[in-house]
Structure formats: C-alpha cells, structure tokens
Design a protein around this motif. Structure first.
Motif, PDB file in Angstrom:
ATOM      1  N   ASP A   6       0.843  -1.206   0.000  1.00 47.17           N
ATOM      2  CA  ASP A   6       0.000   0.000   0.000  1.00 47.17           C
ATOM      3  C   ASP A   6       0.873   1.249   0.000  1.00 47.17           C
ATOM      4  OD1 ASP A   6      -2.211  -1.576   0.094  1.00 47.17           O
ATOM      5  OD2 ASP A   6      -2.451  -1.421   2.282  1.00 47.17           O
ATOM      6  N   LEU A   7       1.883   1.205   0.850  1.00 42.59           N
ATOM      7  CA  LEU A   7       2.781   2.364   0.938  1.00 42.59           C
ATOM      8  C   LEU A   7       3.437   2.631  -0.415  1.00 42.59           C
ATOM      9  CD1 LEU A   7       4.392   4.435   2.784  1.00 42.59           C
ATOM     10  CD2 LEU A   7       6.185   2.711   2.759  1.00 42.59           C
ATOM     11  N   ILE A   8       3.933   1.558  -1.039  1.00 45.65           N
ATOM     12  CA  ILE A   8       4.597   1.725  -2.341  1.00 45.65           C
ATOM     13  C   ILE A   8       3.619   2.326  -3.353  1.00 45.65           C
ATOM     14  CG2 ILE A   8       5.594   0.448  -4.302  1.00 45.65           C
ATOM     15  CD1 ILE A   8       6.986  -1.369  -2.297  1.00 45.65           C
ATOM     16  N   ASN A  10       1.120   4.279  -2.756  1.00 48.41           N
ATOM     17  CA  ASN A  10       0.959   5.710  -2.443  1.00 48.41           C
ATOM     18  C   ASN A  10       2.152   6.535  -2.906  1.00 48.41           C
ATOM     19  OD1 ASN A  10      -1.554   5.655  -1.253  1.00 48.41           O
ATOM     20  ND2 ASN A  10      -0.722   5.104   0.757  1.00 48.41           N
ATOM     21  N   LEU A  11       3.340   6.015  -2.636  1.00 43.75           N
ATOM     22  CA  LEU A  11       4.553   6.758  -2.999  1.00 43.75           C
ATOM     23  C   LEU A  11       4.639   6.901  -4.517  1.00 43.75           C
ATOM     24  CD1 LEU A  11       7.235   5.315  -0.513  1.00 43.75           C
ATOM     25  CD2 LEU A  11       5.866   7.389  -0.293  1.00 43.75           C
ATOM     26  N   VAL A  12       4.312   5.825  -5.229  1.00 46.47           N
ATOM     27  CA  VAL A  12       4.355   5.874  -6.699  1.00 46.47           C
ATOM     28  C   VAL A  12       3.369   6.926  -7.204  1.00 46.47           C
ATOM     29  CG1 VAL A  12       3.814   4.568  -8.801  1.00 46.47           C
ATOM     30  CG2 VAL A  12       5.184   3.516  -6.998  1.00 46.47           C
ATOM     31  N   ASP A  13       2.216   6.963  -6.552  1.00 49.43           N
ATOM     32  CA  ASP A  13       1.191   7.923  -6.931  1.00 49.43           C
ATOM     33  C   ASP A  13       1.666   9.365  -6.728  1.00 49.43           C
ATOM     34  OD1 ASP A  13      -1.390   8.055  -7.940  1.00 49.43           O
ATOM     35  OD2 ASP A  13      -2.135   8.759  -5.995  1.00 49.43           O
TER      36      ASP A  13
ATOM     37  N   LEU B  27      10.890   0.510  -5.947  1.00 44.97           N
ATOM     38  CA  LEU B  27      10.487   0.438  -4.535  1.00 44.97           C
ATOM     39  C   LEU B  27      10.258  -1.012  -4.105  1.00 44.97           C
ATOM     40  CD1 LEU B  27       8.101   3.517  -4.172  1.00 44.97           C
ATOM     41  CD2 LEU B  27      10.464   3.292  -3.409  1.00 44.97           C
ATOM     42  N   ALA B  28       9.684  -1.815  -5.003  1.00 45.68           N
ATOM     43  CA  ALA B  28       9.472  -3.225  -4.665  1.00 45.68           C
ATOM     44  C   ALA B  28      10.821  -3.920  -4.449  1.00 45.68           C
ATOM     45  CB  ALA B  28       8.684  -3.910  -5.771  1.00 45.68           C
ATOM     46  N   ALA B  29      11.762  -3.647  -5.355  1.00 46.52           N
ATOM     47  CA  ALA B  29      13.090  -4.261  -5.223  1.00 46.52           C
ATOM     48  C   ALA B  29      13.788  -3.755  -3.966  1.00 46.52           C
ATOM     49  CB  ALA B  29      13.929  -3.964  -6.463  1.00 46.52           C
ATOM     50  N   CYS B  47      10.688  -4.936  11.762  1.00 40.40           N
ATOM     51  CA  CYS B  47      11.414  -4.869  10.491  1.00 40.40           C
ATOM     52  C   CYS B  47      10.554  -4.221   9.392  1.00 40.40           C
ATOM     53  CB  CYS B  47      11.842  -6.280  10.076  1.00 40.40           C
ATOM     54  SG  CYS B  47      13.158  -6.272   8.861  1.00 40.40           S
ATOM     55  N   ASP B  48       9.281  -4.618   9.337  1.00 41.58           N
ATOM     56  CA  ASP B  48       8.378  -4.036   8.328  1.00 41.58           C
ATOM     57  C   ASP B  48       8.265  -2.527   8.480  1.00 41.58           C
ATOM     58  OD1 ASP B  48       7.650  -6.069   6.695  1.00 41.58           O
ATOM     59  OD2 ASP B  48       5.874  -6.660   7.855  1.00 41.58           O
ATOM     60  N   ASP B  49       8.089  -2.088   9.733  1.00 43.50           N
ATOM     61  CA  ASP B  49       7.959  -0.645   9.995  1.00 43.50           C
ATOM     62  C   ASP B  49       9.199   0.096   9.533  1.00 43.50           C
ATOM     63  OD1 ASP B  49       5.579  -1.174  11.088  1.00 43.50           O
ATOM     64  OD2 ASP B  49       6.120  -0.714  13.165  1.00 43.50           O
ATOM     65  N   LEU B  50      10.350  -0.479   9.855  1.00 47.43           N
ATOM     66  CA  LEU B  50      11.603   0.191   9.511  1.00 47.43           C
ATOM     67  C   LEU B  50      11.793   0.240   7.991  1.00 47.43           C
ATOM     68  CD1 LEU B  50      14.115   1.581  10.513  1.00 47.43           C
ATOM     69  CD2 LEU B  50      15.180  -0.636  10.864  1.00 47.43           C
ATOM     70  N   VAL B  51      11.441  -0.849   7.311  1.00 49.66           N
ATOM     71  CA  VAL B  51      11.527  -0.857   5.840  1.00 49.66           C
ATOM     72  C   VAL B  51      10.630   0.247   5.279  1.00 49.66           C
ATOM     73  CG1 VAL B  51      10.940  -2.162   3.760  1.00 49.66           C
ATOM     74  CG2 VAL B  51      12.211  -3.270   5.603  1.00 49.66           C
ATOM     75  N   GLN B  52       9.435   0.367   5.827  1.00 55.31           N
ATOM     76  CA  GLN B  52       8.496   1.391   5.325  1.00 55.31           C
ATOM     77  C   GLN B  52       9.013   2.805   5.602  1.00 55.31           C
ATOM     78  OE1 GLN B  52       4.405   0.735   6.431  1.00 55.31           O
ATOM     79  NE2 GLN B  52       4.473  -1.429   5.894  1.00 55.31           N
ATOM     80  N   GLU B  53       9.548   3.008   6.801  1.00 59.83           N
ATOM     81  CA  GLU B  53      10.116   4.333   7.119  1.00 59.83           C
ATOM     82  C   GLU B  53      11.244   4.666   6.154  1.00 59.83           C
ATOM     83  OE1 GLU B  53      11.437   4.574  11.191  1.00 59.83           O
ATOM     84  OE2 GLU B  53       9.484   3.876  11.902  1.00 59.83           O
ATOM     85  N   THR B  54      12.060   3.653   5.835  1.00 64.31           N
ATOM     86  CA  THR B  54      13.187   3.893   4.937  1.00 64.31           C
ATOM     87  C   THR B  54      12.711   4.210   3.524  1.00 64.31           C
ATOM     88  OG1 THR B  54      14.420   2.323   6.286  1.00 64.31           O
ATOM     89  CG2 THR B  54      15.418   2.971   4.208  1.00 64.31           C
TER      90      THR B  54
END
Lengths: 214, 174
Positions: A6-8, A10-13, B27-29, B47-54
């Motif tokens: 979801d975050l990705i 949003n960021l892409v958008d 971003l996926a990669a 770990c998920d939170d930190l990946v998202q923050e990054t």
C-alpha cells in the motif's frame, strides 16, 4: 500500519520528477555564498584603502587566504554531505582547519612575547569587536544557502553537518569583512577574525542540526 | 528476486524523471533489499515498519541520488541513518521473537558486506555491541541485559548510549 505494498502504491502515486542535486550545482551554491557575502561588505562598508590602491599587505593576504581556503574546504564538505553514500569520508576539511590555526597560534606566540597589554592594544579590540559581530552576522548569508542545500539533501550526521556549515559560514563571513577591515596586525587577525569562525561553528553546531534533520 | 546494482541505478534514474512504472519496480526491489539488510539487526516485528520508514525517506530524499554514482551505497546510507534513528527511538521492544543465529555469521557477498550493518557493528567495542544487541534488537530490559552479559545496569546504559552515538557518527563509513 498499512502494508508495504500500500505504501509503495501511495509513494508511486505521489512521484513527481525531481531536480537532481548535482555536485556542480552545489559548487554554485558555494560561489553564491562567497559572492553574496563579498557584495554585501563592498556595497555597505566599502573596501580597504590599500586594496583600492593596489598595495596589498602580506599578513592580510595570508589571513584572508587561509579563511577563504578553509571556507572552501568546509563548504565542499557540506555539498558532499548533502549527497550521502557509504564509503565517503568527511574529514578532509580538518586539514585546512589545522592549517588555519596557524593564525591564532601566531597571534598567541607574538602576544606572549610582547606581553598581554601590548598584545591586546595591537589587536585593536574596539575594531575587533566590530569584525566579530559583523563577520558573524554576515555568516548568516552563506549559512542560509548551505542549509538550503542540506535540507534538500540527506546529511547522515546532522550534528557534524551543522558544525561544518558553521565553519564555512564563519570563514566566508570574515573573508568578506577582511576586504573592508584595514588592520594588518597578526594579533588582530589571529584573535578577532579567528573568533568569527569559532563563533559561527558553535552556533552552527547548536542551531543547524534541528533544521536539517530528516 | 533481488535486482542488481546496475538495474536499480537505472530504475532510480528513470524514477527521478517521473517514470512511475520504474519507480514501482524500484520500490518493490528496494523493500526486498532492505528486508535482507535489516534482518537480524532489528527485532523481527519492527522490520516491516523500519523498511516502510526507509522507503518514505528514499521518497523524500530522491533528489539526493546522483545517477552517476552507484545506487546501493546511497540506499545503504539512507537505511543506516533510519536504522540508528530507529534504535535511538526504541524505548523497549515488547517482543523477543529473535532469530538467534549468530550475527557475525554473514553469508553476504563482499560488496554488500562493505555497506552492511554488521560492518558498522565492528567499530563498536564488544561490550557496546552486546548491550545494543540485547536491549535494542532482542528487546531485553536493561536489567535482563545486565544479567545476560554480566555488566552492571548503569554500564549497560552507558554502553548503549556511547555505542549509538558512535554508530550515528559512522553512518557513511565503509
């Protein structure tokens, strides 16, 4: 918290084309920082009489040159800090800083030889205070430009970036003021002009990190 | 699949020009790469939170990457910065589902090792590294960590404080 997918999305958008922070662009920031500081001094205070007459004092040249070079080394470091990369060393400016300490050291040594009262008189404290205040205030001009660069960038050590920005700002500020200041005594330059750099460095270290943290 | 340096650099350059498809792939990669990067260096549940923050930092600081330079050392600098920030903010993790594989036993290839988090840990004293691992990564309390590593509680606190300060100063060091 939403999923990473979801975050990705949003960021892409939100993506808009960005203007890249090229090294050359950073160097233009530095040129602008020096140019603006010098312009403010020459337009508001004017230049030293001997500068206008083309008679240049060697102590003035060595003092102003040292501050300019330290300012450049520090400002280039700031430009590099804006574009992070593992494997980058940010300590090169320290060698220029070590070289520039020759000025206060020379003032100290000649001051000890001359005795405190003579040394203080030779440093021209009244005018020295003006150099300290005007030079430090003028440091705001380069500081604002370099902070703008760092805010766009991603400095990984905001504390160090603040300190180095302060050093650069103080050096450019006092370099500009030295084009006006008519004093050539090493006591004056080594004490009051160096104090501008120390003051701006301390202010930069104290204030700038909170402006550039991300 | 973990994309290679050249592919990531190319995708990033396209993203900087506004190419959304390239950005989505990048971003996926990166999220996969970051998962591996942070593995065993943060409590598994964060770990998920930190990946998202990054990823958000990457998005915010997109302009600071120069396509003429390698991409992964840039991403690693962003990731290390977020990681140290995360460890500093972490008061106390309340889970301890920690993978007990020894941290030094890394199977990462040589180039990745130079930008890894393990590399940063090498600059800490063993006592600092241990205190940070136990409290900030495994989620032990200071008292539990003191028992586990045989340091006094105040020493554990001092070691965490000094260790994090040192890590913060070394983010771009390889």
């Amino acid at each position: 918290m939403a999923t990473t997918d979801d975050l990705i999305a949003n960021l892409v958008d939100e993506l808009r084309p960005v203007r890249r922070m090229r090294q050359a662009q950073g160097l233009w920031f530095i040129a602008a920082a020096i140019g603006l500081s010098v312009a403010v001094v020459l337009l508001s205070l004017g230049q030293r009489p001997d500068l206008a007459a083309g008679r240049l004092d060697p102590i003035f040249l060595m003092g102003s040159g040292s501050f300019l070079i330290l300012g450049l080394a520090a400002a280039v470091t700031v430009v590099i800090m804006g574009r992070p990369q593992v494997g980058t060393d940010h300590r090169g400016w320290l060698w220029a800083a070590a070289m520039a300490t020759v000025l206060p050291l020379a003032a100290l040594i000649t001051g000890i030889a001359a005795g405190p009262a003579t040394a203080l008189a030779r440093s021209a404290p009244d005018h020295g205070l003006t150099c300290l205040l005007v030079g430090s205030a003028l440091g705001l001009v380069p500081a604002l430009l370099l902070v703008a660069w760092l805010r766009r960038g991603a400095p990984t050590s905001p504390e160090r970036a603040g300190l180095v920005t302060g050093v650069a700002a103080g050096c450019f500020g006092i370099f500009a003021v030295s084009l006006y200041c008519p004093y050539n005594d090493v006591m004056h330059i080594g004490l009051w002009h160096s104090l501008v750099v120390v003051t701006c460095a301390a202010a930069g270290r104290a204030v700038i990190p909170r402006l550039i943290r991300w | 699949m973990i994309a290679d340096e050249a592919t990531l650099a190319r995708l990033m350059a396209m993203a900087q020009n506004g190419d959304r498809q390239a950005y989505a792939a990048l971003l996926a990669a990166c999220s996969q790469w970051l998962m591996r990067f942070y593995r065993r260096r943060v409590a598994p549940h964060s770990c998920d939170d930190l990946v998202q923050e990054t990823l958000m930092s990457l998005h915010q600081k997109l302009a600071s990457y120069d396509p003429e330079r390698p991409f992964l050392p840039w991403l690693a600098a962003i990731a290390r910065y977020r990681w140290v920030d995360h460890l500093r903010k972490l008061y106390r993790a309340d889970e301890t589902g920690f993978d007990s594989e020894p941290i030094a036993a890394s199977e990462e290839p040589a180039i990745a090792a130079r930008i890894s988090l393990a590399r940063l840990f090498q600059y800490l004293s063993p006592a600092q590294a241990r205190a940070i691992e136990l409290v900030k990564i495994e989620g032990l309390s200071v008292a539990q960590a003191a028992v586990a590593c045989g340091q006094s509680e105040s020493l554990v606190k001092v070691n965490i404080h000094r260790g994090l300060k040192k890590l913060a100063a070394l983010i771009e060091k390889d």
